[in-house]
Design a protein around this motif. Structure first.
Motif, short mmCIF file in Angstrom:
data_model
loop_
_atom_site.label_atom_id
_atom_site.label_comp_id
_atom_site.label_asym_id
_atom_site.label_seq_id
_atom_site.Cartn_x
_atom_site.Cartn_y
_atom_site.Cartn_z
N SER A 121 0.85 -1.19 0.00
CA SER A 121 0.00 0.00 0.00
C SER A 121 0.89 1.24 0.00
O SER A 121 2.11 1.14 0.12
N LYS A 122 0.26 2.40 -0.15
CA LYS A 122 1.03 3.63 -0.17
C LYS A 122 0.66 4.51 1.01
O LYS A 122 -0.43 4.41 1.56
N ARG A 123 1.59 5.36 1.39
CA ARG A 123 1.37 6.30 2.47
C ARG A 123 1.60 7.69 1.91
O ARG A 123 2.70 8.03 1.50
N TYR A 124 0.53 8.48 1.84
CA TYR A 124 0.63 9.84 1.33
C TYR A 124 0.72 10.80 2.51
O TYR A 124 -0.06 10.68 3.46
N THR A 125 1.68 11.73 2.47
CA THR A 125 1.72 12.74 3.51
C THR A 125 1.80 14.12 2.88
O THR A 125 2.49 14.32 1.89
N LEU A 126 1.05 15.04 3.48
CA LEU A 126 1.16 16.44 3.09
C LEU A 126 2.15 17.05 4.07
O LEU A 126 1.97 16.93 5.29
N GLN A 127 3.21 17.66 3.55
CA GLN A 127 4.25 18.17 4.42
C GLN A 127 4.48 19.66 4.19
O GLN A 127 4.25 20.17 3.10
N VAL A 128 4.98 20.30 5.24
CA VAL A 128 5.36 21.71 5.15
C VAL A 128 6.78 21.82 5.69
O VAL A 128 7.07 21.31 6.78
N SER A 129 7.67 22.43 4.91
CA SER A 129 9.05 22.62 5.37
C SER A 129 9.43 24.08 5.27
O SER A 129 8.70 24.88 4.68
N ASP A 130 10.59 24.43 5.83
CA ASP A 130 11.15 25.75 5.59
C ASP A 130 11.51 25.86 4.10
O ASP A 130 11.57 24.86 3.40
N SER A 131 11.83 27.08 3.65
CA SER A 131 12.10 27.25 2.22
C SER A 131 13.38 26.52 1.80
O SER A 131 13.59 26.26 0.62
N ASP A 132 14.25 26.18 2.77
CA ASP A 132 15.46 25.45 2.42
C ASP A 132 15.28 23.94 2.60
O ASP A 132 16.24 23.18 2.58
N GLY A 133 14.03 23.51 2.80
CA GLY A 133 13.75 22.08 2.93
C GLY A 133 13.95 21.56 4.35
O GLY A 133 13.60 20.42 4.63
#
Lengths: 197, 431
Positions: free
Chosen positions: B176-188
């Motif tokens: 199966s797959k695991r989808y995540t919505l992520q938020v990082s700083d602009s430098d990752g």
């Protein structure tokens, strides 16, 4: 010629079986793992959301029944369970960026239309897919258009609008991994899943 | 007991590696006109700061492609404030800008940081400030200092303290797959998971306040649109009509969402007023796919993708509806529009001989410039200052993010090792 078609049908059945087994596992494991969607806040505090995933598990459901039936009971059973029937073919394919039904799929679709016409209480879920190329959002719409094109074909031949559920996954659920025409061709498809089977 | 322990072990094993893993940014092509700048490692009196502020600033400026920081070995001395600088010596280095600063510990938890940027030739301070922040705020502060240095020397707004949203996909061992919505700083750095699901997540889009994300989630078996607040994690379903609910785009005032809905039988553009729930239909073309709306900065018009002419192209329409006007003419496939904050440059996916590239079109002249080379590029998203475009690409059958300057000269890769990343969205500037 007829033999060829039959072989093709059987091959498709075997192929479907493979997919189904995978799909089946996927869904049952999803259930076992509990809540499907988890939202995390700023402090990475994980909290569950009571989201349901009910309709997601319909996919491949119809074909799964087919596998069991294929071994044992199609004699005198439901024609949907007969692996020699064109009804056993539950996937139709498309050309690139097209939603036009291909001539080689007409026999399959005629059979499904006739079955739906004779069994007005039966509902079918049409799930449209695309290959991975281009915009994801456009592909989502294209997958729906493909499913609607199949619905239109089936309705022209006697099925009624109430018998359909239409969904698109765009390019999000490819059937075959790969980045060449062979894979893309297999992924540009509409799956015909009888609901509750 | 053992079973339970095992279960939590698995959970940890699944969670830890990708919670901690940051995108690694690599500059794969730079501008020859990069400005030299001298960044002296910030002084810290007798302790080691939990974050190397001057290193973060150096990375930021270097990554922008606009600056070329001098190597530390070239620096002739290590001043930390103006009284320690001999400008005559520094002029020999031919670097116009000189950044110095220091960090001191107020107590175990709080730090005082000061920085000064000088024009070496004039011997004048261009900008200088002092802050007190908790340890957890040091990295963000470093990005804010980068923004001020960038603005002082280029005259343009810096975007180092913005964030990136993107979707990450991992294969679970069970297939199966695991989808995540992520938020990082602009430098990752500092990636955080804001949503995870076993079903696809698509099309994140930031509200102009930088506090809300709209996105498409398939968690209920079909495409539906949600809005989530970043601080609280609270989320609402805003469109779950029959058919498709997708392609959300915030209006510049953050009060409306443009959406694609197919509830009337065909994908059309609608505008949803969030407070009232009032829905108005914008496009009426029952034969065509109309999708991927984006607001022009004037708030009055939308750009969107439509295949009403036979193939996907980009069109412009009044947000109140009416006749749509075709915008793109070059090539047979143009989709996924995004617009620069000044409303002059359109970014899009441009199909060419079966390959897909990121291109920009000057809306006044109509001139098209293809910016990328891999041929498997999608989902362009403008930086809020309009200088860079973030997009999704593929390398070794692996989804990753990249960025390119609007002139095509600066290329960055945001690499990842063991998962697919896609669907990037660059946040607005935090107020």
């Amino acid at each position: 010629m007829k033999l060829l078609k039959l072989t093709a049908g059987l091959l498709t059945l075997i192929w479907l079986t493979g997919c189904t087994t995978l799909g089946g596992n996927k869904e049952s494991d999803a259930g076992a793992a509990g809540s499907d969607v988890v939202v995390e806040d700023r402090n990475a505090d994980t909290s569950g959301i009571d989201g349901e995933n009910a309709s997601g598990s319909d996919i491949d459901g119809g074909a799964e029944t087919l596998v069991i039936a294929g071994e044992e009971q199609f004699q005198g059973g439901d024609v949907l369970d007969d692996p020699n029937s064109p009804l056993s073919n539950r996937v139709v394919y498309f050309e690139y960026d097209s939603s036009t039904v291909r001539e080689e799929d007409l026999t399959t679709l005629e059979a499904h239309a006739a079955y739906l016409g004779e069994n007005p209480s039966v509902t079918i879920r049409l799930v449209g897919h695309t290959d991975e190329r281009g915009s994801r959002e456009y592909n989502l719409a294209l997958g729906e258009r493909r499913a609607l094109s199949i619905r239109q074909t089936l309705m022209l031949q006697g099925a009624s609008v109430k018998q359909f559920q239409v969904t698109s996954f765009g390019e999000e659920r490819t059937d075959v991994e790969g980045h060449d025409e062979a894979a893309w061709q297999q992924n540009r498809r509409v799956e015909l899943n009888y609901v509750g089977r | 007991m053992t079973k339970r322990w095992l279960a939590s072990f698995w959970l940890l094993a699944l969670l830890l590696p990708w919670q901690a893993q940051a995108l690694i940014i690599e500059i794969t092509g730079g501008s020859e006109a990069a400005l030299p700048i001298a960044i002296v490692p910030f002084g810290s009196e007798g302790f080691s700061a939990p974050e190397d502020i001057s290193a973060v600033i150096q990375n930021d400026l270097s990554r922008s492609g606009r600056f070329s920081p001098l190597p530390e070995s070239d620096l002739i001395s290590s001043p930390h404030e103006k009284s320690e600088i001999n400008f005559k010596d520094w002029r020999l280095l031919r670097s116009e800008g000189l950044l110095v600063g220091k960090v001191s510990s107020v107590d175990g938890e709080t730090y005082q940081v000061q920085f000064q940027l000088f024009d070496v030739y004039k011997g004048q301070q261009l900008v200088g400030k002092r802050y007190q922040v908790p340890a957890s705020g040091l990295r963000r502060l470093a990005h804010q200092i980068s923004d001020q240095v960038y603005q002082a020397l280029t005259g343009e707004i810096g975007v180092f303290s913005t964030r990136l949203a993107f979707v990450s996909v991992r294969d679970n061992s069970d297939g199966s797959k695991r989808y995540t919505l992520q938020v990082s700083d602009s430098d990752g750095a500092n990636p955080r998971t804001v949503l995870q699901s076993k079903q696809p997540i698509l099309s994140p889009n930031w509200a102009s306040d930088g506090e809300r994300l709209a996105y498409v989630s398939f968690e209920n078996g079909k495409a539906e649109v949600f809005v989530q607040e970043m601080r609280s994690g609270r989320r609402n379903s805003v469109a779950a009509f029959k058919g498709l609910n997708s392609a959300p785009a915030w209006s510049p005032d953050g009060k409306k969402l443009a959406l694609t809905l197919s509830k009337a039988g065909n994908p059309e553009i609608y505008v949803l007023e969030l407070a009232s729930g009032k829905l108005s239909r914008v496009t009426h073309n029952s034969q065509a796919i109309d999708t991927e709306a984006v607001w022009m900065p004037n708030s009055r018009e939308l750009l969107f993708t439509s295949d009403r002419g036979g193939r996907p192209q980009i069109y412009k329409v009044s947000a109140d509806g009416g006749r749509a006007k075709r915008v793109t003419f070059e090539g047979r496939y143009n989709a996924s529009p995004d617009i620069s904050s000044d409303g002059r440059t359109l970014a899009m996916v441009h199909g060419l001989n079966g390959q897909f590239y990121i291109a920009v079109q000057d809306l006044d002249s109509g001139a098209v410039l293809v910016l990328t080379e891999t041929g498997r590029d999608e989902s362009p998203s403008f930086a809020p200052n309009g200088r860079m475009i973030l997009y999704a690409t593929e390398k070794n059958s692996h989804g990753e993010l990249a960025a390119v300057s609007v002139d095509g000269r600066i290329h960055q890769r945001l690499g990842e090792s063991d998962r697919d990343v896609r669907e990037p969205a660059w946040s607005p500037i935090r107020k």
